[in-house]
Design an enzyme around this catalytic site. Structure first.
Site, PDB file in Angstrom:
ATOM      1  N   TYR A   1      36.401  38.045  30.315  1.00 18.26           N
ATOM      2  CA  TYR A   1      35.175  37.356  30.740  1.00 18.26           C
ATOM      3  C   TYR A   1      34.933  37.511  32.228  1.00 18.26           C
ATOM      4  O   TYR A   1      35.802  37.992  32.962  1.00 18.26           O
ATOM      5  CB  TYR A   1      35.250  35.877  30.350  1.00 18.26           C
ATOM      6  CG  TYR A   1      36.144  35.027  31.250  1.00 18.26           C
ATOM      7  CD1 TYR A   1      37.533  35.130  31.190  1.00 18.26           C
ATOM      8  CD2 TYR A   1      35.588  34.122  32.154  1.00 18.26           C
ATOM      9  CE1 TYR A   1      38.345  34.343  32.007  1.00 18.26           C
ATOM     10  CE2 TYR A   1      36.397  33.330  32.969  1.00 18.26           C
ATOM     11  CZ  TYR A   1      37.762  33.449  32.899  1.00 18.26           C
ATOM     12  OH  TYR A   1      38.565  32.684  33.709  1.00 18.26           O
TER      13      TYR A   1
ATOM     14  N   GLU B   1      48.725  32.255  42.576  1.00 22.19           N
ATOM     15  CA  GLU B   1      47.338  31.845  42.800  1.00 22.19           C
ATOM     16  C   GLU B   1      47.227  30.401  42.340  1.00 22.19           C
ATOM     17  O   GLU B   1      48.249  29.716  42.241  1.00 22.19           O
ATOM     18  CB  GLU B   1      46.370  32.782  42.062  1.00 22.19           C
ATOM     19  CG  GLU B   1      46.611  32.879  40.573  1.00 22.19           C
ATOM     20  CD  GLU B   1      45.627  33.795  39.852  1.00 22.19           C
ATOM     21  OE1 GLU B   1      44.558  34.113  40.396  1.00 22.19           O
ATOM     22  OE2 GLU B   1      45.938  34.180  38.707  1.00 22.19           O
TER      23      GLU B   1
HETATM   24  N1  PDD Z   1      37.792  31.480  37.756  1.00 20.86           N
HETATM   25  N2  PDD Z   1      42.148  33.088  39.820  1.00 20.86           N
HETATM   26  C1  PDD Z   1      41.875  32.553  38.611  1.00 20.86           C
HETATM   27  C2  PDD Z   1      43.004  32.273  37.680  1.00 20.86           C
HETATM   28  C3  PDD Z   1      40.538  32.280  38.242  1.00 20.86           C
HETATM   29  O1  PDD Z   1      40.277  31.776  37.035  1.00 20.86           O
HETATM   30  C4  PDD Z   1      39.490  32.554  39.175  1.00 20.86           C
HETATM   31  C5  PDD Z   1      38.045  32.304  38.854  1.00 20.86           C
HETATM   32  C6  PDD Z   1      39.829  33.091  40.433  1.00 20.86           C
HETATM   33  C7  PDD Z   1      38.789  33.412  41.478  1.00 20.86           C
HETATM   34  O2  PDD Z   1      38.028  34.542  41.122  1.00 20.86           O
HETATM   35  P1  PDD Z   1      36.531  34.738  41.649  1.00 20.86           P
HETATM   36  O3  PDD Z   1      36.534  34.591  43.141  1.00 20.86           O
HETATM   37  O4  PDD Z   1      36.187  36.111  41.232  1.00 20.86           O
HETATM   38  O5  PDD Z   1      35.691  33.686  40.967  1.00 20.86           O
HETATM   39  C8  PDD Z   1      41.162  33.353  40.709  1.00 20.86           C
HETATM   40  C9  PDD Z   1      36.442  31.343  37.258  1.00 20.86           C
HETATM   41  C10 PDD Z   1      35.472  30.813  38.262  1.00 20.86           C
HETATM   42  C11 PDD Z   1      36.494  30.542  35.970  1.00 20.86           C
HETATM   43  O6  PDD Z   1      37.373  30.817  35.168  1.00 20.86           O
HETATM   44  O7  PDD Z   1      35.635  29.696  35.734  1.00 20.86           O
END
Ligand code: PDD
Length: 267
Positions: A22, A163
């Site tokens: 996704y 993370e």
């Molecule tokens: N989540 N790490 C994890 C485990 C994440 O689920 C997300 C983002 C990020 C940050 O990625 P980005 O900057 O591309 O949004 C890092 C999204 C927002 C979610 O699952 O809703």
């Protein structure tokens, strides 16, 4: 179509196995933030699970959805699964069309005030660079954060930060930004990418290296980043206590205002 008219088979492998990937994108003031980076990451996720789908076609559909919904600021969700086979079998089915599910909803990206994070072992699988819909580990960790009155769970493996449950982690020391290097263990966050670009422009030194989990509380600042949270400072860790002196330092404030600016005026 309205959400209550959408139908997905109960045999869908996204539902049965979490066999899908996704993206979550933020549209701000009529523009999807860093759209091409999301396209690239979706292509990489699909390739890593050997799912052959046209990302170009999906993003054409995203454009159509945006046009129909007519929302200037929105959250866009894209999910692609390996589709629905007649029988439940772990191995890939043959001749099954993937399921593509897109939603758009009203959403405002905002700058968050400082929040609290719990610090927990990273209980997830080892392929976190794939943006997989199999999020049970993340779900359990985020629930634990919420139950503890925290907004995030910062995770570690073998003493080193990976993370957070829904975001990437940064540490500020003086005028230096430190963040774990890209690997299989973390998602290559789009916001993380933008933060590193902005730091360079602002003259903030960047080091991509492993961060010891027991060094977090001694940092001058800790923040997390994601498409929906933007840059969110963490001023309290559990365990760990107050981060630094409990105050936001200049590098964070400069990055946050550069991010707000970039969100509104650039691609
Ligand atoms: N989540 N790490 C994890 C485990 C994440 O689920 C997300 C983002 C990020 C940050 O990625 P980005 O900057 O591309 O949004 C890092 C999204 C927002 C979610 O699952 O809703």
């Amino acid at each position: 179509m309205p959400l209550d008219q959408a139908a997905i088979s109960p045999m869908d492998r996204g539902f049965l196995f979490g066999d899908g990937v996704y993206e979550v994108m933020a549209r701000v003031d009529g523009r999807v933030r860093a759209k091409s980076l999301h396209e690239q990451r979706l292509a990489a996720s699909l390739a890593s699970i050997q799912l052959d789908v046209s990302v170009e076609q999906i993003f054409n559909d995203v454009d159509r959805l945006i046009e129909k919904a007519n929302l200037e600021s929105a959250k866009i969700y894209v999910q692609v699964t390996r589709g629905a086979a007649a029988v439940r079998d772990h191995a890939f089915p043959v001749d099954v069309a993937p399921t593509v599910f897109l939603t758009i909803s009203d959403f405002q990206v905002m700058s968050y005030g400082a929040g609290k994070a719990i610090v927990r072992p990273d209980i997830r699988w080892r392929r976190n660079s794939i943006k997989s819909v199999s999020l049970l580990g993340n779900v359990l960790l985020m629930q634990e954060a919420k139950a503890s009155g925290a907004q995030e769970a910062i995770l570690f493996r073998e003493e080193y930060v990976t993370e957070a449950s829904t975001s990437n982690v940064f540490v500020i020391r003086g005028n230096t930004l430190v963040t774990p290097p890209l690997s299989d263990l973390i998602l290559p966050g789009i916001t993380r990418h933008l933060v590193l670009e902005m730091a360079e422009v602002l003259g903030i030194a960047v080091i991509e290296q492993n961060v010891r989990v027991d060094s977090l509380a001694d940092a001058d600042g800790v923040f997390v980043s994601s498409s929906t949270r933007g840059l969110m400072p963490i001023n309290e860790l559990s365990p760990g206590g107050t981060v630094g002196h409990g105050q936001l330092t200049e590098p964070f404030l400069a990055l946050q205002s550069a991010y707000d600016e970039r969100l509104r005026h650039h691609d």
